[in-house]
Design a protein around this motif. Sequence first.
Motif: not given
Length: 189
Positions: A1-19
């Motif tokens: 199982m992967n250890e959880f890593q918070s993304l707080a403080g990071r950007l999410l950048v949408a990929m083309p073709g997002i549904s």
Amino acid sequence: MNEFQSLAGRLLVAMPGISDPRFEHAVILVCAHRPDHAMGLRLDTPAPGVSLKKVLSKLDAPAPADADSRAVLIGGPVERERGFVLHTDDWLIEDASVPFGAGLAMTGTREALLAMADPSHGPRRSVLLLGYAGWGDGQLEDELGENVWLTAEADPELIFDPDHESKWARALAGLGVDPAQLSGQSGRA
């Protein structure tokens, strides 16, 4: 199982073709991320016909000289009537402000909105957003696994820049990605 890593403080950048068309070319700052939920604010979509000056005048609050040119952003599709002030962490309200990432905070109070109008006592940089983007238990992790989003460092220059139209392309460029080279197709190997 992967250890959880918070993304707080990071950007999410949408990929083309997002549904989901509501997130096409989106740049979202993740403000909270835990295993059971995530919350972010979209940084690139001004609310049509809404300025900081209009919001402050509805509150009978004084507006700074630049308030008419400061857009209010659509932070996401959830609770669009609710306002959030995204700001630098040089100004905080105890028990109301949520600091996250490097030098950022979010406050959802009238005091934060009024502080935006006071350059001598308010945060150094700030923007008002209406609504937010939210993810349930494991939903964001699933979307990341399906290559719906790229993640990037949160750059305050990009976050607070009033040039909203080019934020998606600039966020991709910051990752060394040319938007013209991205495919709208996703898949799994």
